[in-house]
Design an enzyme around this catalytic site. Structure first.
Site, short mmCIF file in Angstrom:
data_model
loop_
_atom_site.label_atom_id
_atom_site.label_comp_id
_atom_site.label_asym_id
_atom_site.label_seq_id
_atom_site.Cartn_x
_atom_site.Cartn_y
_atom_site.Cartn_z
N TYR A 1 -0.59 -0.72 10.27
CA TYR A 1 -1.09 -1.28 9.20
C TYR A 1 0.24 -0.53 8.10
CZ TYR A 1 -3.31 -1.54 4.52
OH TYR A 1 -3.82 -1.57 3.34
N SER B 1 0.82 -1.34 -0.06
CA SER B 1 -0.17 -0.12 0.17
C SER B 1 0.98 1.37 0.17
CB SER B 1 -0.83 -0.09 1.26
OG SER B 1 -1.54 1.34 1.39
#
Length: 257
Positions: A148, A138
């Site tokens: 994350y 990401s």
């Protein structure tokens, strides 16, 4: 026909990879937790494109699930030519608001599973002298933003490091770093998306197509959209302290954790 194995295949980017690869004539091994959705997906892709679609129900948050997929990747009689490590999720909330068990599960899926499945796939690929791995990360990997972002940063560093180690072997590895993609990701994490500007959204099918093109070009990192390429260019030159503050505010407004 070559065979591609896709984790998290039943939704979002994983489903987009499955559609694109099936349309290109690749046989598939579809991996997810939901047996019913896997069966429906396999039938649809077989009927539409005439390819063979094998299903493997596995939970990559467990050792048994990881081991089952690793065993399939290690099967020399039915080799996998492309691995797409796509399975992943987000947690809603700031650090310390998210239960430690959920944080550890994220690391299990995003890091340990990616490590073990990449190892299982590339060992046999190296022996055959060909193959590819796409590890879905990401743009959050480049921003200081919680577990994350940290887990996705690990995916990028790991993938590019292994790509260098296996250079010349015929095995290509690439980290895919999209921005916001219209998938079930945010809904599953209980995150609202109404406040995310339209220009920030990417189409999953276009992301998969761009990623496969970048893999064919031999890239070890793919940011599949000019808008996000420009944003990441600014991130590289922004002061780290300023970047951390902006990332924190944006993360609370738009992203996981």
């Amino acid at each position: 026909m070559t065979t591609a194995l896709i984790t998290g295949s039943t939704a979002g980017i994983g489903a987009a990879f499955a559609r694109r690869l099936a349309s290109d004539g690749h046989n598939l091994v579809l991996v997810a937790r939901d047996k019913k959705r896997l069966g429906e997906q396999a039938t649809e892709l077989h009927d539409r494109h005439g390819i063979e679609a094998e299903v493997l129900s596995a939970d990559l948050a467990t050792d048994d699930g990881i081991e089952a997929v690793a065993a399939r990747l290690s099967d020399r009689k039915h080799p996998v030519d492309l691995l797409v490590n796509n399975a992943g999720f987000g947690n809603k909330g700031r650090f310390l608001d998210v239960p430690m068990a959920d944080e550890l599960t994220m690391l299990k899926v995003h890091c340990e599973a990616v490590l073990r499945l990449t190892s299982a796939a590339t060992e046999s690929m190296r022996d055959r002298g060909r193959g590819g791995v796409v590890n879905v990360a990401s743009v959050a990997a480049f921003l200081p933003r919680g577990t994350y972002g940290a887990s996705k940063a690990w995916v990028v560093q790991f993938t590019q490091g292994v790509a260098k180690d296996l250079a010349g072997s015929g095995v290509r590895l690439m980290a895919l770093c999209p921005g916001f993609v219209r998938t079930e990701f945010h809904e599953r994490a209980g995150m609202g998306t109404d406040n995310i500007p339209d220009w920030m959204w990417l189409d999953a099918d276009k992301v998969a197509t761009a990623a496969l093109a970048d893999l064919a070009r031999g890239k070890s990192l793919s940011i599949p959209d000019p808008r996000y390429k420009a944003i990441m260019g600014l991130v590289k030159v922004a002061p780290r302290g300023l970047l951390g503050g902006v990332s924190s505010r944006a993360g609370r407004k738009y992203g996981p954790q």
